[in-house]
Structure formats: C-alpha cells, structure tokens
Design an enzyme around this catalytic site. Structure first.
Site, PDB file in Angstrom:
ATOM      1  N   LYS A   1       3.272  -5.186  -1.896  1.00  0.00           N
ATOM      2  CA  LYS A   1       3.187  -5.969  -3.132  1.00  0.00           C
ATOM      3  C   LYS A   1       1.938  -6.843  -3.165  1.00  0.00           C
ATOM      4  O   LYS A   1       1.629  -7.530  -2.203  1.00  0.00           O
ATOM      5  CB  LYS A   1       4.433  -6.851  -3.270  1.00  0.00           C
ATOM      6  CG  LYS A   1       4.628  -7.403  -4.667  1.00  0.00           C
ATOM      7  CD  LYS A   1       6.051  -7.916  -4.813  1.00  0.00           C
ATOM      8  CE  LYS A   1       6.344  -8.555  -6.134  1.00  0.00           C
ATOM      9  NZ  LYS A   1       5.696  -7.985  -7.306  1.00  0.00           N
TER      10      LYS A   1
ATOM     11  N   GLY B   1       1.350 -11.027   3.695  1.00  0.00           N
ATOM     12  CA  GLY B   1       0.893  -9.914   4.532  1.00  0.00           C
ATOM     13  C   GLY B   1      -0.105  -9.025   3.820  1.00  0.00           C
ATOM     14  O   GLY B   1      -1.123  -8.616   4.378  1.00  0.00           O
ATOM     15  N   CYS B   2       0.176  -8.741   2.558  1.00  0.00           N
ATOM     16  CA  CYS B   2      -0.685  -7.855   1.770  1.00  0.00           C
ATOM     17  C   CYS B   2      -2.029  -8.505   1.481  1.00  0.00           C
ATOM     18  O   CYS B   2      -3.064  -7.839   1.462  1.00  0.00           O
ATOM     19  CB  CYS B   2       0.013  -7.445   0.478  1.00  0.00           C
ATOM     20  SG  CYS B   2       1.538  -6.536   0.810  1.00  0.00           S
ATOM     21  N   THR B   3      -2.010  -9.825   1.290  1.00  0.00           N
ATOM     22  CA  THR B   3      -3.255 -10.561   1.051  1.00  0.00           C
ATOM     23  C   THR B   3      -4.110 -10.518   2.310  1.00  0.00           C
ATOM     24  O   THR B   3      -5.304 -10.228   2.249  1.00  0.00           O
ATOM     25  CB  THR B   3      -2.940 -12.025   0.660  1.00  0.00           C
ATOM     26  OG1 THR B   3      -2.191 -12.005  -0.556  1.00  0.00           O
ATOM     27  CG2 THR B   3      -4.211 -12.835   0.479  1.00  0.00           C
TER      28      THR B   3
ATOM     29  N   ALA C   1      -5.544  -6.993   2.718  1.00  0.00           N
ATOM     30  CA  ALA C   1      -6.594  -6.705   1.738  1.00  0.00           C
ATOM     31  C   ALA C   1      -7.880  -7.459   2.092  1.00  0.00           C
ATOM     32  O   ALA C   1      -8.975  -6.885   2.030  1.00  0.00           O
ATOM     33  CB  ALA C   1      -6.123  -7.083   0.341  1.00  0.00           C
TER      34      ALA C   1
END
Length: 156
Positions: free
Chosen positions: A40, A45-47, A50
């Site tokens: 998401k 975590g995704c930030t 990325a």
C-alpha cells in the site's frame, strides 16, 4: 495461478503509472528491469522501500535498469505518494490485481485472526530476454534495494 521461478518467462503487463505514464512489458523489451510489488502506498514499510529504490536509482540507471513499483492502489493515492517522496520511477496501479496474480503475489494473508487477500511484498529482476533472473518473496525492507543492486551487478 502459476509460480514464477527464476528462468521462467516474465508475464506480460500494461498498467497506468505515476506521472501520467503507462508501463508495459512491451516497451521494456530488450531491457532489464526491476518489478517490485508492495502492499500500500504511503505506509511505513512501503515508503521506506520506495525511498530506498529511489536512492539506488542513479546506480541502477547507470547499469541500465528501470524500476517499477506496483500496488493495488488507485492512481490518485499513488500520485500523491510519488509526489510526497519525489519518487521519479513509475509507480503502477494494478487495481484489478491481474498482474499481481500473474506473478503469484496476490496471496491470502492473515492479521488478527482474519484472512484476506493482499499483496505479498515481492521483487522480480527481469533480464534483457524477458526472463525472470531473480525472485525475492516476502521481502524484508531493510537493505533490500542493496540486495537488488548486487543482483543487478551480477547480471552483468
């Protein structure tokens, strides 16, 4: 759903992506690239993942590698996420989860005793021939971009 292993043909895809782009396996033909799936946009975590890929971009670019992030998010949250963190590589929207299913990363997950379908954090390194060179499943964010960079260097 077939398992995607190293050496297998990378499933074809075409998806809308950040910055008004479209990413497709067709336009990437003959070029190695990294396709990573994340749960998401704009979650911790995704930030982190990325931003690590963004940081590794100059080195990956120097090695001729494109990076594409894929989530089930709609384009609006993806664009906001890309803007907020100055992510210059394309973040693609796989709302239908067709691409995630093709890559075997749309999986049953469980949290607090509830099961649901969700995106498994996974990364695929695709070589010039359109074959899967490396697969990372259930990725731990810490140091992952570095691992991918090392694998890319090994690809030659």
């Amino acid at each position: 759903m077939m398992a995607i292993d190293e050496g297998s043909e990378a499933p074809a895809f075409s998806m809308p992506a950040s910055g008004g782009r479209t990413v497709s396996s067709e336009t990437l033909k003959g070029k190695p690239y990294v396709l990573y799936f994340y749960p998401k946009a704009d979650t911790p975590g995704c930030t982190k993942e990325a931003c690590a890929f963004q940081e590794a971009l100059p080195q990956l670019g120097h090695l001729g590698i494109d990076v594409i992030g894929v989530s089930k998010d709609k384009m609006k949250p993806i664009e906001k996420f890309a803007e907020k963190y100055n992510l210059t590589f394309p973040l693609a929207s796989d709302e239908t989860t067709h691409v995630a299913e093709d890559y075997g990363v749309w999986v049953e997950k469980s949290m607090y005793g509830k099961t649901y379908m969700g995106m498994e954090r996974s990364t695929f390194l695709i070589d010039r021939a359109g074959k899967v060179a490396r697969v990372w499943r259930k990725v731990k964010v810490e140091g992952h971009a570095k691992q991918v960079l090392e694998a890319v260097k090994a690809l030659g």
